[in-house]
Design a protein around this motif. Structure first.
Motif, mmCIF file in Angstrom:
data_model
loop_
_atom_site.group_PDB
_atom_site.id
_atom_site.type_symbol
_atom_site.label_atom_id
_atom_site.label_comp_id
_atom_site.label_asym_id
_atom_site.label_seq_id
_atom_site.Cartn_x
_atom_site.Cartn_y
_atom_site.Cartn_z
ATOM 1 N N GLY A 17 34.163 -70.927 -1.254
ATOM 2 C CA GLY A 17 35.566 -70.857 -1.616
ATOM 3 C C GLY A 17 36.353 -69.770 -0.908
ATOM 4 O O GLY A 17 37.573 -69.740 -1.013
ATOM 5 N N THR A 18 35.709 -68.874 -0.199
ATOM 6 C CA THR A 18 36.402 -67.786 0.494
ATOM 7 C C THR A 18 36.847 -68.251 1.867
ATOM 8 O O THR A 18 36.019 -68.619 2.710
ATOM 9 N N VAL A 19 38.150 -68.232 2.102
ATOM 10 C CA VAL A 19 38.672 -68.608 3.415
ATOM 11 C C VAL A 19 38.317 -67.492 4.389
ATOM 12 O O VAL A 19 38.537 -66.307 4.109
ATOM 13 N N HIS A 20 37.741 -67.870 5.520
ATOM 14 C CA HIS A 20 37.298 -66.895 6.502
ATOM 15 C C HIS A 20 37.433 -67.449 7.913
ATOM 16 O O HIS A 20 37.563 -68.658 8.119
ATOM 17 N N HIS A 80 37.003 -72.743 4.735
ATOM 18 C CA HIS A 80 36.095 -72.331 3.671
ATOM 19 C C HIS A 80 35.058 -73.426 3.448
ATOM 20 O O HIS A 80 35.209 -74.553 3.925
ATOM 21 N N HIS A 81 34.015 -73.055 2.738
ATOM 22 C CA HIS A 81 32.975 -73.990 2.326
ATOM 23 C C HIS A 81 33.021 -74.041 0.806
ATOM 24 O O HIS A 81 32.949 -73.002 0.146
ATOM 25 N N ALA A 82 33.152 -75.228 0.252
ATOM 26 C CA ALA A 82 33.248 -75.371 -1.199
ATOM 27 C C ALA A 82 31.893 -75.176 -1.872
ATOM 28 O O ALA A 82 31.824 -74.690 -2.996
ATOM 29 N N ARG A 83 30.809 -75.562 -1.181
ATOM 30 C CA ARG A 83 29.489 -75.554 -1.806
ATOM 31 C C ARG A 83 28.517 -74.538 -1.231
ATOM 32 O O ARG A 83 27.502 -74.252 -1.854
ATOM 33 N N SER A 84 28.780 -73.998 -0.056
ATOM 34 C CA SER A 84 27.783 -73.166 0.617
ATOM 35 C C SER A 84 28.206 -71.715 0.761
ATOM 36 O O SER A 84 29.370 -71.411 1.001
ATOM 37 N N ALA A 93 41.800 -74.330 6.713
ATOM 38 C CA ALA A 93 42.935 -73.688 6.057
ATOM 39 C C ALA A 93 44.084 -73.583 7.042
ATOM 40 O O ALA A 93 43.875 -73.582 8.266
ATOM 41 N N ASP A 94 45.277 -73.466 6.517
ATOM 42 C CA ASP A 94 46.457 -73.275 7.343
ATOM 43 C C ASP A 94 46.370 -71.894 7.995
ATOM 44 O O ASP A 94 46.273 -70.884 7.294
ATOM 45 N N PRO A 95 46.390 -71.823 9.329
ATOM 46 C CA PRO A 95 46.281 -70.519 9.993
ATOM 47 C C PRO A 95 47.540 -69.667 9.878
ATOM 48 O O PRO A 95 47.516 -68.487 10.198
#
Length: 162
Positions: free
Chosen positions: A94-97, A53-57, A151-153
């Motif tokens: 914030g979205t894990v992708h 994820h990206h915290a700011r973008s 992130a943990d896969p």
């Protein structure tokens, strides 16, 4: 920031493996932090990015050619969707992708991140990792700098059918 043009021959080419590659178009420093942009070529079935994820973008993916498979975490679990040429996917901070080329198809993606952060160094390092020149662990200390948080896969499993 002044207006500028990046001609195809001026874009830095970062080879990955199997014919996949980045074309680095604009970094955060080039745009006074407004955005960053690259063109990503993915060979058929190739992984583009593992869960992160990206915290700011915010990250936007425009599928120029082929088809890409996108996965993201949301309410109810991990969602998977294949997007063909002409489609757009927008992933908020914030979205894990994760994403890659669809099975049996290659993909050309225009990727824009806003605000722009200097990420060209990350893409160069990722190229070295993908080509086996450096271990993945070399990227871990750079997560905050490049706003790429892995992130943990585990639990992502195989993509669902669309």
């Amino acid at each position: 920031m002044n207006a500028f043009v990046v001609r195809p021959e001026q874009a830095e080419h970062v080879a990955l493996t199997g014919g996949s590659a980045f074309r680095l178009l604009a970094d955060g420093a080039d745009t006074s932090g407004a955005l960053g942009a690259n063109r990503l070529t993915l060979a058929a079935g190739t992984d583009g990015a593992s869960p992160h994820h990206h915290a700011r973008s915010t990250e936007a993916f425009y599928v120029v050619e082929g088809a890409a498979r996108f996965r993201w975490a949301g309410p109810g679990g991990v969602r998977t969707e294949t997007v063909r040429a002409g489609g757009l996917v927008v992933v908020p901070p914030g979205t894990v992708h994760a994403f890659g080329a669809a099975p049996q198809r290659g993909a050309e993606l225009l990727v824009v991140l806003t605000p722009g952060i200097d990420r060209f160094g990350y893409f160069r390092a990722l190229g070295r990792v993908r080509r086996g020149e450096e271990p993945f662990a070399s990227l871990l200390p750079e997560q905050e700098r490049y706003d790429v948080h892995f992130a943990d896969p585990a639990g992502w499993g195989e993509p669902d059918a669309d």
